[in-house]
Write an enzyme that holds these catalytic residues in place. Structure first.
Site, PDB file in Angstrom:
ATOM      1  N   GLN A  96      63.994  11.807  19.461  1.00 19.59           N
ATOM      2  CA  GLN A  96      64.359  10.503  20.038  1.00 19.59           C
ATOM      3  C   GLN A  96      64.831  10.617  21.488  1.00 19.59           C
ATOM      4  O   GLN A  96      64.892   9.620  22.202  1.00 19.59           O
ATOM      5  CB  GLN A  96      65.444   9.822  19.202  1.00 19.59           C
ATOM      6  N   HIS A 118      66.563   9.400   6.800  1.00 19.10           N
ATOM      7  CA  HIS A 118      66.024   8.674   7.960  1.00 19.10           C
ATOM      8  C   HIS A 118      65.752   9.642   9.120  1.00 19.10           C
ATOM      9  O   HIS A 118      64.694   9.599   9.755  1.00 19.10           O
ATOM     10  CB  HIS A 118      67.040   7.586   8.361  1.00 19.10           C
ATOM     11  N   GLU A 119      66.719  10.548   9.376  1.00 17.60           N
ATOM     12  CA  GLU A 119      66.583  11.473  10.514  1.00 17.60           C
ATOM     13  C   GLU A 119      65.535  12.554  10.246  1.00 17.60           C
ATOM     14  O   GLU A 119      64.786  12.937  11.149  1.00 17.60           O
ATOM     15  CB  GLU A 119      67.934  12.112  10.860  1.00 17.60           C
ATOM     16  N   HIS A 169      62.204  11.331  11.050  1.00 11.83           N
ATOM     17  CA  HIS A 169      61.881  11.397  12.484  1.00 11.83           C
ATOM     18  C   HIS A 169      61.205  12.723  12.836  1.00 11.83           C
ATOM     19  O   HIS A 169      60.302  12.764  13.663  1.00 11.83           O
ATOM     20  CB  HIS A 169      63.159  11.280  13.333  1.00 11.83           C
ATOM     21  N   CYS A 185      67.586   1.616  13.818  1.00 14.56           N
ATOM     22  CA  CYS A 185      67.190   2.862  14.476  1.00 14.56           C
ATOM     23  C   CYS A 185      67.350   2.695  15.979  1.00 14.56           C
ATOM     24  O   CYS A 185      66.959   1.663  16.531  1.00 14.56           O
ATOM     25  CB  CYS A 185      65.731   3.168  14.136  1.00 14.56           C
ATOM     26  N   LEU A 186      67.912   3.704  16.646  1.00 16.35           N
ATOM     27  CA  LEU A 186      68.113   3.612  18.094  1.00 16.35           C
ATOM     28  C   LEU A 186      66.779   3.531  18.849  1.00 16.35           C
ATOM     29  O   LEU A 186      66.741   3.056  19.973  1.00 16.35           O
ATOM     30  CB  LEU A 186      68.936   4.808  18.601  1.00 16.35           C
ATOM     31  N   GLY A 205      73.280   8.495  13.755  1.00 14.49           N
ATOM     32  CA  GLY A 205      72.379   9.636  13.601  1.00 14.49           C
ATOM     33  C   GLY A 205      71.390   9.661  14.752  1.00 14.49           C
ATOM     34  O   GLY A 205      71.058   8.611  15.307  1.00 14.49           O
TER      35      GLY A 205
HETATM   36 ZN    ZN Z   1      65.988   6.401  13.705  1.00 17.71          ZN
END
Ligand code: ZN
Length: 180
Positions: free
Chosen positions: A51, A141-142, A145, A99-100, A46
């Site tokens: 991000q 989660h996204e 963000h 998470c990236l 995701g």
């Molecule tokens: Zn994330």
């Protein structure tokens, strides 16, 4: 298409409220394509636009379920534009999340099991749907963000600060190593 740099904690942009996507321009289509390339390369399942330093309410998901076919994960790209979670189940589930933007750090996070969401798809069509399992976790989660919330915010302050310090130190070590 091109790979986009992924921003990491403690970048203050990760704490920004993303603004709605007003219209599906060519620039937005290009951003979506670049985000998919960046996410597959990372690799991740995701990615929210913020991000890659674009604070707009846009996110992509592809669980790339490896069990569906022999070897190669099946690509099933999902695009959520201006997504909103409108219902949450009372039951919860715990997943080990990463998470990236917080590389190599994982934590068990408890979230509602199932959610109902409304969004616009990449063709501009309004959509509504119910999600469970990993898809539900990833969507929550996204969407977090887009509101400047990170999965580590579900941890205690002490643990959260420790995770951020680890990421900063790892990045500094990487940068140092590059000079040698
Ligand atoms: Zn994330």
């Amino acid at each position: 298409m091109s790979l986009l740099p992924i921003i990491e904690v403690p970048d203050p942009l990760l704490r920004a409220q993303s603004a709605p996507v007003e219209s599906l321009t060519d620039a937005v289509a290009r951003l979506i394509a670049d985000m998919f390339e960046t996410m597959y390369e990372a690799p991740g399942i995701g990615l929210a636009a913020v991000q890659v330093a674009v604070p707009r309410r846009l996110l992509i998901i592809d669980l790339q379920d490896p069990e569906e076919e022999d070897g190669e994960p099946v690509k099933r790209p999902h695009v959520f534009i201006n997504p909103e979670i409108v219902e949450w189940s009372d039951t919860t589930k715990i997943y080990n999340e990463g998470c990236l933007s917080i590389p190599d750090q994982y934590a068990e996070i408890e979230r509602p099991d199932r959610v109902r969401a409304r969004w616009t798809d990449e063709k501009g069509k309004p959509r509504e749907g119910d999600f469970d399992g990993l898809m539900s976790v990833c969507l929550q989660h996204e969407v977090d963000h887009l509101n400047g919330v990170l999965f580590i915010d579900h941890l205690s302050r002490l643990k959260r600060d420790m995770v951020v310090r680890k990421v900063v130190k790892a990045r500094r070590d990487r940068e140092k190593a590059a000079i040698l």
